[in-house]
Write a protein that holds these residues in place. Structure first.
Motif, PDB file in Angstrom:
ATOM      1  N   THR A  96       0.981  -1.054  -0.006  1.00 38.63           N
ATOM      2  CA  THR A  96       0.195   0.132  -0.083  1.00 38.63           C
ATOM      3  C   THR A  96       0.965   1.241  -0.081  1.00 38.63           C
ATOM      4  O   THR A  96       1.933   1.230   0.168  1.00 38.63           O
ATOM      5  N   ALA A  97       0.263   2.495  -0.239  1.00 41.09           N
ATOM      6  CA  ALA A  97       1.158   3.456  -0.375  1.00 41.09           C
ATOM      7  C   ALA A  97       0.154   4.747   0.032  1.00 41.09           C
ATOM      8  O   ALA A  97      -1.313   4.679  -0.031  1.00 41.09           O
ATOM      9  N   ALA A  98       0.661   5.996   0.275  1.00 43.49           N
ATOM     10  CA  ALA A  98       0.156   7.293   0.514  1.00 43.49           C
ATOM     11  C   ALA A  98       0.415   8.019  -0.616  1.00 43.49           C
ATOM     12  O   ALA A  98       1.822   8.252  -1.070  1.00 43.49           O
ATOM     13  N   HIS A  99      -0.467   8.746  -1.184  1.00 44.18           N
ATOM     14  CA  HIS A  99      -0.450   9.911  -2.161  1.00 44.18           C
ATOM     15  C   HIS A  99      -1.348  11.179  -1.899  1.00 44.18           C
ATOM     16  O   HIS A  99      -2.219  10.801  -1.220  1.00 44.18           O
ATOM     17  N   LYS A 156      -1.485  -0.158  -3.847  1.00 48.31           N
ATOM     18  CA  LYS A 156      -2.740   0.338  -3.767  1.00 48.31           C
ATOM     19  C   LYS A 156      -2.792   1.791  -2.694  1.00 48.31           C
ATOM     20  O   LYS A 156      -2.167   1.676  -1.725  1.00 48.31           O
ATOM     21  N   ILE A 157      -3.195   2.830  -3.202  1.00 45.67           N
ATOM     22  CA  ILE A 157      -3.468   3.910  -2.395  1.00 45.67           C
ATOM     23  C   ILE A 157      -4.278   3.857  -1.384  1.00 45.67           C
ATOM     24  O   ILE A 157      -5.822   3.606  -1.806  1.00 45.67           O
ATOM     25  N   ASN A 158      -4.021   3.995  -0.135  1.00 42.51           N
ATOM     26  CA  ASN A 158      -4.975   3.837   0.842  1.00 42.51           C
ATOM     27  C   ASN A 158      -4.846   4.939   2.023  1.00 42.51           C
ATOM     28  O   ASN A 158      -5.309   4.953   3.136  1.00 42.51           O
ATOM     29  N   ILE A 188       5.455   9.796  -2.847  1.00 42.80           N
ATOM     30  CA  ILE A 188       4.826   8.631  -2.445  1.00 42.80           C
ATOM     31  C   ILE A 188       5.377   8.354  -1.300  1.00 42.80           C
ATOM     32  O   ILE A 188       6.634   8.281  -1.165  1.00 42.80           O
ATOM     33  N   ASP A 189       4.390   7.876  -0.541  1.00 45.61           N
ATOM     34  CA  ASP A 189       4.909   7.272   0.852  1.00 45.61           C
ATOM     35  C   ASP A 189       4.654   5.576   0.666  1.00 45.61           C
ATOM     36  O   ASP A 189       3.581   5.351   0.457  1.00 45.61           O
ATOM     37  N   LEU A 190       5.445   4.687   0.624  1.00 45.49           N
ATOM     38  CA  LEU A 190       5.395   3.192   0.469  1.00 45.49           C
ATOM     39  C   LEU A 190       5.230   2.699   1.865  1.00 45.49           C
ATOM     40  O   LEU A 190       5.766   2.779   2.778  1.00 45.49           O
ATOM     41  N   SER A 191       4.423   1.230   1.735  1.00 40.74           N
ATOM     42  CA  SER A 191       4.626   0.662   2.990  1.00 40.74           C
ATOM     43  C   SER A 191       6.033  -0.196   3.045  1.00 40.74           C
ATOM     44  O   SER A 191       6.716   0.058   2.210  1.00 40.74           O
TER      45      SER A 191
END
Length: 135
Positions: free
Chosen positions: A70-73, A96-98, A109-112
């Motif tokens: 997952t990731a942050a956008h 997946k963006i969550n 982007i910040d990734l898991s």
């Protein structure tokens, strides 16, 4: 003619509703569906979530799990699938963006943790990436 006086809590409720409507109109999240964004590309820096965020609630309402891809956008709709490619070694991962973020200038982007680990050494912390919306 008699004017009915509103009780203070009713005035507060009305004020809160007006404020929420005004803020909803100022949202910066695109109204487009992920399908309309397929092919959208972005380049910049990627980082990953610190361990302290494990199981905290994300902006989408899901719990963060560092074993999930997952990731942050900042703006992509929740549920959007994005291919993230490390430009140094050409390794890529689909996330997946969550969540919302990153909130550090220059990062896209910040990734898991596990997603970052698939494309780079965790010790690097921040890497240059290309991103592409795939669905």
């Amino acid at each position: 003619m008699r004017i009915k006086k509103l009780y203070p809590f009713k005035q507060l409720t009305l004020g809160a509703c007006i404020l929420m409507l005004a803020l909803a109109g100022c949202s910066s999240i695109p109204a487009e569906s992920p399908e309309n964004l397929v092919g959208t590309q972005e380049s910049g820096k990627a980082s990953y979530y610190a361990m302290k965020y494990q199981f905290r609630t994300t902006a989408s309402g899901e719990r963060y799990n560092h074993f999930s891809s997952t990731a942050a956008h900042r703006t992509l709709p929740f549920g959007t699938k994005v291919r993230v490619t490390n430009i140094e070694n050409n390794k890529s991962v689909v996330v997946k963006i969550n969540d919302r973020g990153p909130f550090i200038e220059g990062r896209v982007i910040d990734l898991s943790r596990s997603a970052f680990d698939e494309i780079a050494d965790l010790d690097l912390g921040v890497i240059e990436v290309d991103t592409e919306v795939i669905r």
